[in-house]
Design a protein around this motif. Structure first.
Motif, mmCIF file in Angstrom:
data_model
loop_
_atom_site.group_PDB
_atom_site.id
_atom_site.type_symbol
_atom_site.label_atom_id
_atom_site.label_comp_id
_atom_site.label_asym_id
_atom_site.label_seq_id
_atom_site.Cartn_x
_atom_site.Cartn_y
_atom_site.Cartn_z
ATOM 1 N N GLY A 1 0.817 -1.215 0.000
ATOM 2 C CA GLY A 1 0.000 0.000 0.000
ATOM 3 C C GLY A 1 0.849 1.262 0.000
ATOM 4 O O GLY A 1 2.064 1.190 -0.022
ATOM 5 N N ASP A 2 0.196 2.415 0.015
ATOM 6 C CA ASP A 2 -1.263 2.515 0.117
ATOM 7 C C ASP A 2 -1.889 2.837 -1.250
ATOM 8 O O ASP A 2 -3.022 2.477 -1.518
ATOM 9 C CB ASP A 2 -1.651 3.603 1.104
ATOM 10 N N GLY A 3 -1.158 3.566 -2.099
ATOM 11 C CA GLY A 3 -1.661 3.964 -3.391
ATOM 12 C C GLY A 3 -1.359 5.417 -3.675
ATOM 13 O O GLY A 3 -0.626 6.083 -2.939
ATOM 14 N N PHE A 4 -1.942 5.940 -4.769
ATOM 15 C CA PHE A 4 -1.717 7.345 -5.108
ATOM 16 C C PHE A 4 -2.975 7.939 -5.722
ATOM 17 O O PHE A 4 -3.923 7.229 -6.065
ATOM 18 C CB PHE A 4 -0.505 7.504 -6.032
ATOM 19 N N VAL A 5 -2.979 9.272 -5.829
ATOM 20 C CA VAL A 5 -4.141 10.007 -6.322
ATOM 21 C C VAL A 5 -3.695 11.001 -7.382
ATOM 22 O O VAL A 5 -2.686 11.694 -7.212
ATOM 23 C CB VAL A 5 -4.866 10.749 -5.178
ATOM 24 N N ILE A 6 -4.465 11.081 -8.453
ATOM 25 C CA ILE A 6 -4.288 12.123 -9.456
ATOM 26 C C ILE A 6 -5.315 13.209 -9.151
ATOM 27 O O ILE A 6 -6.519 12.943 -9.099
ATOM 28 C CB ILE A 6 -4.480 11.564 -10.872
ATOM 29 N N TRP A 7 -4.831 14.434 -8.947
ATOM 30 C CA TRP A 7 -5.682 15.527 -8.476
ATOM 31 C C TRP A 7 -5.923 16.569 -9.571
ATOM 32 O O TRP A 7 -5.044 16.853 -10.386
ATOM 33 C CB TRP A 7 -5.026 16.247 -7.294
ATOM 34 N N TYR A 8 -7.118 17.153 -9.547
ATOM 35 C CA TYR A 8 -7.410 18.408 -10.227
ATOM 36 C C TYR A 8 -8.059 19.268 -9.165
ATOM 37 O O TYR A 8 -9.269 19.167 -8.898
ATOM 38 C CB TYR A 8 -8.347 18.185 -11.420
ATOM 39 N N ALA A 9 -7.243 20.081 -8.478
ATOM 40 C CA ALA A 9 -7.673 20.688 -7.225
ATOM 41 C C ALA A 9 -7.415 22.187 -7.203
ATOM 42 O O ALA A 9 -6.531 22.702 -7.889
ATOM 43 C CB ALA A 9 -6.962 20.024 -6.051
ATOM 44 N N LYS A 10 -8.185 22.864 -6.366
ATOM 45 C CA LYS A 10 -8.073 24.314 -6.241
ATOM 46 C C LYS A 10 -6.764 24.716 -5.582
ATOM 47 O O LYS A 10 -6.144 25.729 -5.950
ATOM 48 C CB LYS A 10 -9.260 24.858 -5.444
ATOM 49 N N GLU A 11 -6.333 23.955 -4.575
ATOM 50 C CA GLU A 11 -5.113 24.267 -3.839
ATOM 51 C C GLU A 11 -4.052 23.205 -4.123
ATOM 52 O O GLU A 11 -4.370 22.028 -4.292
ATOM 53 C CB GLU A 11 -5.386 24.348 -2.339
ATOM 54 N N ARG A 12 -2.808 23.620 -4.143
ATOM 55 C CA ARG A 12 -1.694 22.731 -4.449
ATOM 56 C C ARG A 12 -0.692 22.718 -3.302
ATOM 57 O O ARG A 12 -0.711 23.598 -2.434
ATOM 58 C CB ARG A 12 -0.997 23.171 -5.743
ATOM 59 N N MET A 13 0.139 21.688 -3.295
ATOM 60 C CA MET A 13 1.238 21.583 -2.326
ATOM 61 C C MET A 13 0.726 21.647 -0.886
ATOM 62 O O MET A 13 1.282 22.312 -0.024
ATOM 63 C CB MET A 13 2.264 22.691 -2.564
ATOM 64 N N LYS A 14 -0.367 20.933 -0.603
ATOM 65 C CA LYS A 14 -0.933 20.888 0.740
ATOM 66 C C LYS A 14 -0.849 19.455 1.263
ATOM 67 O O LYS A 14 -1.697 18.612 0.949
ATOM 68 C CB LYS A 14 -2.394 21.352 0.729
ATOM 69 N N ALA A 15 0.170 19.159 2.027
ATOM 70 C CA ALA A 15 0.326 17.809 2.561
ATOM 71 C C ALA A 15 -0.811 17.490 3.520
ATOM 72 O O ALA A 15 -1.320 18.369 4.227
ATOM 73 C CB ALA A 15 1.666 17.669 3.270
ATOM 74 N N GLY A 16 -1.227 16.218 3.531
ATOM 75 C CA GLY A 16 -2.324 15.833 4.408
ATOM 76 C C GLY A 16 -2.548 14.338 4.421
ATOM 77 O O GLY A 16 -1.754 13.565 3.867
ATOM 78 N N PRO A 17 -3.656 13.891 5.015
ATOM 79 C CA PRO A 17 -3.887 12.460 5.266
ATOM 80 C C PRO A 17 -4.471 11.688 4.084
ATOM 81 O O PRO A 17 -4.581 10.471 4.158
ATOM 82 C CB PRO A 17 -4.875 12.482 6.428
ATOM 83 N N ILE A 18 -4.879 12.370 2.998
ATOM 84 C CA ILE A 18 -5.531 11.676 1.893
ATOM 85 C C ILE A 18 -4.480 11.362 0.837
ATOM 86 O O ILE A 18 -4.231 12.141 -0.084
ATOM 87 C CB ILE A 18 -6.672 12.523 1.303
ATOM 88 N N PHE A 19 -3.810 10.240 1.013
ATOM 89 C CA PHE A 19 -2.756 9.802 0.108
ATOM 90 C C PHE A 19 -1.714 10.903 -0.094
ATOM 91 O O PHE A 19 -1.225 11.130 -1.210
ATOM 92 C CB PHE A 19 -3.341 9.360 -1.238
ATOM 93 N N GLY A 20 -1.385 11.599 0.974
ATOM 94 C CA GLY A 20 -0.361 12.639 0.915
ATOM 95 C C GLY A 20 -0.880 14.025 0.632
ATOM 96 O O GLY A 20 -0.088 14.977 0.560
ATOM 97 N N ASN A 21 -2.198 14.201 0.489
ATOM 98 C CA ASN A 21 -2.774 15.520 0.219
ATOM 99 C C ASN A 21 -3.833 15.836 1.275
ATOM 100 O O ASN A 21 -4.258 14.974 2.033
ATOM 101 C CB ASN A 21 -3.393 15.571 -1.180
ATOM 102 N N GLN A 22 -4.289 17.088 1.292
ATOM 103 C CA GLN A 22 -5.233 17.535 2.313
ATOM 104 C C GLN A 22 -6.615 16.918 2.124
ATOM 105 O O GLN A 22 -7.038 16.606 1.008
ATOM 106 C CB GLN A 22 -5.351 19.058 2.277
ATOM 107 N N ASP A 23 -7.322 16.765 3.238
ATOM 108 C CA ASP A 23 -8.727 16.365 3.230
ATOM 109 C C ASP A 23 -9.578 17.609 2.979
ATOM 110 O O ASP A 23 -9.077 18.734 3.001
ATOM 111 C CB ASP A 23 -9.081 15.729 4.572
#
Length: 328
Positions: free
Chosen positions: A105-127
């Motif tokens: 595990g755990d996996g990865f995510v491809i994002w199209y998001a309003k905010e960038r470079m925000k570390a967090g609990p959702i596969f390394g990005n913010q919730d």
């Protein structure tokens, strides 16, 4: 000779006309280089044009490794230029591989998001993000009776108010999903995310056959322009190498789209349809005892047993003492 020259001139004229038509037809349907990442990755020094990376991300000559096959790592790669394309297709070539045979595990995510470079609990990005997440989940935490196996690809659209629930593998907020056996494949694997006329289509090429196989399609998905493309990955108690080989974004030429010129910069991300949530085993057994309650009950039982033994010993000693007194 004049006839040959006339024929050549006519051919050149035809070629020129065809090229002019082709140039006009391709004015929009082409690769947007500011949103692409292909070899060689490095720019000047440790920077990459139009891209930033964070966490455990490591750039090599052949791949960009978001996480190594080591526990408790997070890495991310984000485009520094917002995407103002209305209709687009994003193609990502990747490899997920590691030493784990049964657990990984755990996996990865491809994002199209309003905010960038925000570390967090959702596969390394913010919730509670705003935008689209296409989740390539390799680890099932077995919190429910799922009707699918892992690895699993799903999509989530969030307006900033939804929580991605890891305990339920995100099944209560996903739009749709499909199984995809992309882990530990020798060659590079591919995923295409196409957003066309408010329809989201995710396809894969896992077998390296140079052809797309549709994973799922969802209509009435509203995404604004001006968001950022990114990819993040994480490892926990289990781990994998999460490698990105290339990223390509194409702007789609849709002259018949009546909304092509519509201002989409201020709309709120939304989706009209969601998959029906799948209940967990725990959800159906609310009377089940939690681990803490069970521990406390066992502790009380053990203390009661010890007290009974101590009282029994004291009564036995008292009885022996009384017997000796009667004897004398």
């Amino acid at each position: 000779m004049r006839e040959n020259m006339s024929v050549i001139s006519l051919l050149l004229l035809i070629v020129g006309i065809l090229e002019s038509f082709a140039a006009e037809w391709n004015t929009k349907d082409y690769m947007k280089r500011e949103h692409c990442l292909v070899k060689p990755y490095q720019g000047t020094g440790m920077t990459m044009p139009y891209w930033d990376f964070m966490g455990s991300t490591m750039v090599t000559n052949n791949y960009i490794r978001l996480t190594p096959d080591i526990q408790s790592k997070q890495g991310a790669l984000w485009n520094s230029v917002p995407c103002h394309v209305r209709n687009w297709e994003l193609q990502v070539e990747f490899k997920v591989h590691g030493k784990g045979k049964d657990l990984f595990g755990d996996g990865f995510v491809i994002w199209y998001a309003k905010e960038r470079m925000k570390a967090g609990p959702i596969f390394g990005n913010q919730d509670y993000f705003q935008g689209l997440a296409v989740i390539l989940d390799t680890y099932s935490n077995h919190n429910g009776a799922h009707s699918h196996q892992h690895p699993y690809i799903s999509a989530m659209v969030n307006n900033g108010s939804l929580h991605y629930d890891h305990d339920r593998d995100g099944t209560h907020t996903q739009l749709a999903g499909c199984e995809a056996k992309f882990r530990n494949v020798e060659h590079g694997t591919h995923i295409a995310i196409r957003y066309e006329k408010d329809t989201l289509t995710v396809s894969t090429d896992i077998a390296d056959k140079l052809g797309w196989k549709q994973c799922f399609q969802v209509n009435e998905v509203k995404l604004p322009t001006g968001y950022y493309i990114g990819i993040s990955a994480t490892t926990g108690d289990l781990s994998d190498n999460h490698d990105i080989l290339s990223i390509r974004l194409f702007e789609l030429d849709l002259p018949d789209d009546p909304k092509d010129q519509e201002d989409r910069s201020q709309i709120v991300p939304s989706a009209a349809f969601y998959d029906a949530p799948r209940e967990r085993v725990e959800d159906a057994k609310q009377s089940g005892m939690s681990g803490i309650k069970l521990f406390l009950l066992m502790l009380v039982g053990a203390l009661a047993l010890i007290a009974c033994v101590v009282i029994a010993i004291m009564l036995y000693q008292k009885h022996q003492e009384n017997s000796r007194k009667r004897f004398y």
